[in-house]
Design a protein around this motif. Structure first.
Motif, PDB file in Angstrom:
ATOM      1  N   VAL A 240      -0.739  -9.289  12.665  1.00 34.61           N
ATOM      2  CA  VAL A 240       0.160  -8.610  13.263  1.00 34.61           C
ATOM      3  C   VAL A 240       1.112  -7.935  12.317  1.00 34.61           C
ATOM      4  O   VAL A 240       1.255  -8.227  11.435  1.00 34.61           O
ATOM      5  N   GLU A 241       1.092  -6.332  12.707  1.00 37.34           N
ATOM      6  CA  GLU A 241       1.560  -5.211  12.019  1.00 37.34           C
ATOM      7  C   GLU A 241       2.664  -4.541  12.640  1.00 37.34           C
ATOM      8  O   GLU A 241       2.876  -4.785  13.902  1.00 37.34           O
ATOM      9  N   ASP A 242       3.389  -4.052  11.916  1.00 35.20           N
ATOM     10  CA  ASP A 242       4.566  -3.309  12.565  1.00 35.20           C
ATOM     11  C   ASP A 242       4.004  -1.731  12.699  1.00 35.20           C
ATOM     12  O   ASP A 242       4.247  -1.421  14.092  1.00 35.20           O
ATOM     13  N   ILE A 243       2.976  -1.391  11.972  1.00 38.33           N
ATOM     14  CA  ILE A 243       2.578   0.038  12.216  1.00 38.33           C
ATOM     15  C   ILE A 243       1.257  -0.005  11.626  1.00 38.33           C
ATOM     16  O   ILE A 243       0.900  -0.497  10.542  1.00 38.33           O
ATOM     17  N   VAL A 244       0.095   0.942  12.446  1.00 37.36           N
ATOM     18  CA  VAL A 244      -1.188   1.177  11.843  1.00 37.36           C
ATOM     19  C   VAL A 244      -1.065   2.710  11.620  1.00 37.36           C
ATOM     20  O   VAL A 244      -0.939   3.361  12.486  1.00 37.36           O
ATOM     21  N   ASP A 245      -1.101   2.805  10.395  1.00 35.11           N
ATOM     22  CA  ASP A 245      -1.187   4.374  10.049  1.00 35.11           C
ATOM     23  C   ASP A 245      -2.520   5.012   9.468  1.00 35.11           C
ATOM     24  O   ASP A 245      -3.452   5.367  10.508  1.00 35.11           O
ATOM     25  N   SER A 246      -2.982   5.165   8.307  1.00 31.70           N
ATOM     26  CA  SER A 246      -4.236   5.088   7.744  1.00 31.70           C
ATOM     27  C   SER A 246      -5.272   4.206   8.320  1.00 31.70           C
ATOM     28  O   SER A 246      -6.486   4.565   8.436  1.00 31.70           O
ATOM     29  N   GLY A 247      -4.746   3.038   8.392  1.00 34.26           N
ATOM     30  CA  GLY A 247      -5.829   2.015   8.671  1.00 34.26           C
ATOM     31  C   GLY A 247      -6.514   1.367   7.618  1.00 34.26           C
ATOM     32  O   GLY A 247      -7.109   0.129   7.949  1.00 34.26           O
ATOM     33  N   LEU A 248      -5.964   1.607   6.398  1.00 31.80           N
ATOM     34  CA  LEU A 248      -6.469   1.142   5.283  1.00 31.80           C
ATOM     35  C   LEU A 248      -6.085  -0.483   4.932  1.00 31.80           C
ATOM     36  O   LEU A 248      -6.874  -1.143   4.640  1.00 31.80           O
ATOM     37  N   THR A 249      -4.701  -0.530   5.380  1.00 30.41           N
ATOM     38  CA  THR A 249      -4.446  -2.116   5.293  1.00 30.41           C
ATOM     39  C   THR A 249      -5.061  -2.966   6.084  1.00 30.41           C
ATOM     40  O   THR A 249      -5.830  -4.188   5.818  1.00 30.41           O
ATOM     41  N   ILE A 250      -5.187  -2.526   7.346  1.00 29.34           N
ATOM     42  CA  ILE A 250      -5.829  -3.504   8.283  1.00 29.34           C
ATOM     43  C   ILE A 250      -7.477  -3.737   7.855  1.00 29.34           C
ATOM     44  O   ILE A 250      -8.226  -4.796   8.137  1.00 29.34           O
TER      45      ILE A 250
ATOM     46  N   ASP B 205       1.377   2.521  16.703  1.00 25.80           N
ATOM     47  CA  ASP B 205       0.134   2.988  16.119  1.00 25.80           C
ATOM     48  C   ASP B 205       0.507   4.565  16.069  1.00 25.80           C
ATOM     49  O   ASP B 205       0.815   5.266  16.734  1.00 25.80           O
ATOM     50  N   LYS B 206      -0.262   4.932  14.919  1.00 27.78           N
ATOM     51  CA  LYS B 206       0.007   6.214  14.398  1.00 27.78           C
ATOM     52  C   LYS B 206      -1.409   6.852  14.348  1.00 27.78           C
ATOM     53  O   LYS B 206      -1.728   7.136  13.355  1.00 27.78           O
ATOM     54  N   PRO B 207      -2.258   7.076  15.470  1.00 32.56           N
ATOM     55  CA  PRO B 207      -3.642   7.493  15.130  1.00 32.56           C
ATOM     56  C   PRO B 207      -3.931   8.881  14.485  1.00 32.56           C
ATOM     57  O   PRO B 207      -4.728   9.115  13.992  1.00 32.56           O
TER      58      PRO B 207
ATOM     59  N   SER C 142       0.884  -1.045   0.177  1.00 29.85           N
ATOM     60  CA  SER C 142      -0.186   0.070  -0.018  1.00 29.85           C
ATOM     61  C   SER C 142       0.846   1.153   0.205  1.00 29.85           C
ATOM     62  O   SER C 142       0.234   2.480  -0.027  1.00 29.85           O
ATOM     63  N   TYR C 143       2.316   1.144   0.340  1.00 28.51           N
ATOM     64  CA  TYR C 143       2.932   2.206   0.309  1.00 28.51           C
ATOM     65  C   TYR C 143       4.043   2.367  -0.761  1.00 28.51           C
ATOM     66  O   TYR C 143       4.715   1.133  -1.180  1.00 28.51           O
ATOM     67  N   SER C 144       4.252   3.409  -1.262  1.00 27.44           N
ATOM     68  CA  SER C 144       5.683   3.635  -2.033  1.00 27.44           C
ATOM     69  C   SER C 144       6.405   4.832  -1.507  1.00 27.44           C
ATOM     70  O   SER C 144       5.428   5.828  -1.543  1.00 27.44           O
TER      71      SER C 144
ATOM     72  N   LYS D  19       5.230  11.086  12.500  1.00 28.40           N
ATOM     73  CA  LYS D  19       6.623  11.322  11.942  1.00 28.40           C
ATOM     74  C   LYS D  19       6.620   9.858  10.936  1.00 28.40           C
ATOM     75  O   LYS D  19       6.411   8.593  11.483  1.00 28.40           O
ATOM     76  N   PHE D  20       7.671   9.794  10.016  1.00 33.96           N
ATOM     77  CA  PHE D  20       8.081   8.658   9.367  1.00 33.96           C
ATOM     78  C   PHE D  20       9.266   7.997   9.848  1.00 33.96           C
ATOM     79  O   PHE D  20      10.385   8.643  10.225  1.00 33.96           O
ATOM     80  N   VAL D  21       8.762   6.784  10.515  1.00 35.08           N
ATOM     81  CA  VAL D  21       9.879   6.100  11.407  1.00 35.08           C
ATOM     82  C   VAL D  21      10.309   4.788  10.614  1.00 35.08           C
ATOM     83  O   VAL D  21       9.639   4.242   9.689  1.00 35.08           O
ATOM     84  N   VAL D  22      11.447   4.332  10.920  1.00 35.83           N
ATOM     85  CA  VAL D  22      12.155   3.145  10.377  1.00 35.83           C
ATOM     86  C   VAL D  22      12.862   2.157  11.491  1.00 35.83           C
ATOM     87  O   VAL D  22      13.016   2.744  12.423  1.00 35.83           O
TER      88      VAL D  22
HETATM   89  P1  IMP Z   1      -1.914   1.953   6.601  1.00 36.51           P
HETATM   90  O1  IMP Z   1      -2.525   1.103   5.452  1.00 36.51           O
HETATM   91  O2  IMP Z   1      -1.748   3.484   6.173  1.00 36.51           O
HETATM   92  O3  IMP Z   1      -2.297   1.929   7.917  1.00 36.51           O
HETATM   93  O4  IMP Z   1      -0.344   1.350   6.526  1.00 36.51           O
HETATM   94  C1  IMP Z   1       0.332   0.575   7.066  1.00 36.51           C
HETATM   95  C2  IMP Z   1       1.815   0.123   6.512  1.00 36.51           C
HETATM   96  O5  IMP Z   1       2.320   1.562   5.967  1.00 36.51           O
HETATM   97  C3  IMP Z   1       2.779  -0.414   7.211  1.00 36.51           C
HETATM   98  O6  IMP Z   1       2.580  -1.948   7.445  1.00 36.51           O
HETATM   99  C4  IMP Z   1       4.088   0.144   6.784  1.00 36.51           C
HETATM  100  O7  IMP Z   1       4.441  -0.839   6.026  1.00 36.51           O
HETATM  101  C5  IMP Z   1       3.647   1.581   6.176  1.00 36.51           C
HETATM  102  N1  IMP Z   1       4.016   2.681   7.119  1.00 36.51           N
HETATM  103  C6  IMP Z   1       3.047   3.567   7.722  1.00 36.51           C
HETATM  104  N2  IMP Z   1       3.857   4.346   8.353  1.00 36.51           N
HETATM  105  C7  IMP Z   1       5.162   4.036   8.257  1.00 36.51           C
HETATM  106  C8  IMP Z   1       6.439   4.602   8.836  1.00 36.51           C
HETATM  107  O8  IMP Z   1       6.330   5.658   9.533  1.00 36.51           O
HETATM  108  N3  IMP Z   1       7.322   4.258   8.332  1.00 36.51           N
HETATM  109  C9  IMP Z   1       7.351   2.918   7.618  1.00 36.51           C
HETATM  110  N4  IMP Z   1       6.177   2.461   6.957  1.00 36.51           N
HETATM  111  C10 IMP Z   1       5.138   2.897   7.278  1.00 36.51           C
END
Ligand code: IMP
Length: 179
Positions: free
Chosen positions: A96-106, A128-130, A68-70, A150-153
């Protein structure tokens, strides 16, 4: 700390403590059941590996890969590029996820697992990045740490496939991706 990192958000020790806390909680919540942990490739791998060590009930593991990301921005479209090999009917699934951002993937994965008649579906995420949430009312069930927008690695999280191998989670310097 590496010179491309602005700030460390979670040390390795803190991540291990998080995995221990969530592992204990899952062992308690799923006592007498046999949950199937589905790790979302590739980012969840280090966290899943750490988490599993702290689950002391019977469990199984499988993987899915979605994209979902580029770069540093979500493209919004979620595509499944590797599917599970375990039948999901009547299974208690923990994504199991590394991070939930927009929530679209989940959201997409949850809908898919519902269609496949999973008995229950919960989400465990290291971060979690609410503030990035665009899907309303999406709350992961097990959260390691809430972080700012913030963008994390590190610890599985990448920027264009790099930095997954860092043993900690840190904020990537903007100069790395704003060239
Ligand atoms: P969502 O669908 O926007 O919730 O995105 C989830 C996916 O976006 C995660 O599994 C990550 O691969 C990627 N992602 C979101 N935020 C970050 C970030 O800060 N650093 C690296 N990858 C991220």
């Amino acid at each position: 700390m590496h010179d491309f990192i602005e700030e460390v958000l979670l040390t390795n020790e803190e991540i291990v403590a998080i995995a221990e806390r969530i592992g204990k909680q899952i062992s308690h919540d799923y006592a007498g059941k046999k949950p199937l942990l589905i790790g979302l490739l590739k980012g969840s791998v280090p966290f899943l590996a750490e988490l599993m060590k702290h689950i002391d009930i019977e469990m199984e593991v499988d993987f899915m890969k979605v994209s979902s990301y580029s770069g540093v921005h979500s493209t919004g479209a979620v595509t499944i590029t590797k599917d599970t090999s375990t039948p999901l009917v009547d299974r208690d699934v923990i994504i199991v996820e590394d991070i939930v951002d927009s929530g679209l993937t989940i959201q997409e994965i949850k809908n898919l697992l519902k269609d496949r008649k999973a008995k229950s579906i919960r989400v465990a995420t290291l971060l979690d990045k609410p503030s990035g949430r665009t899907v309303p009312n999406l709350y992961p069930d097990y959260v390691g740490q809430e972080i700012p927008g913030k963008f994390v690695v590190g610890f599985g999280l990448d920027y264009d496939e790099l930095y997954r191998n860092l043993p900690y989670v840190g904020v990537l310097k903007r100069s790395v991706y704003e060239k």
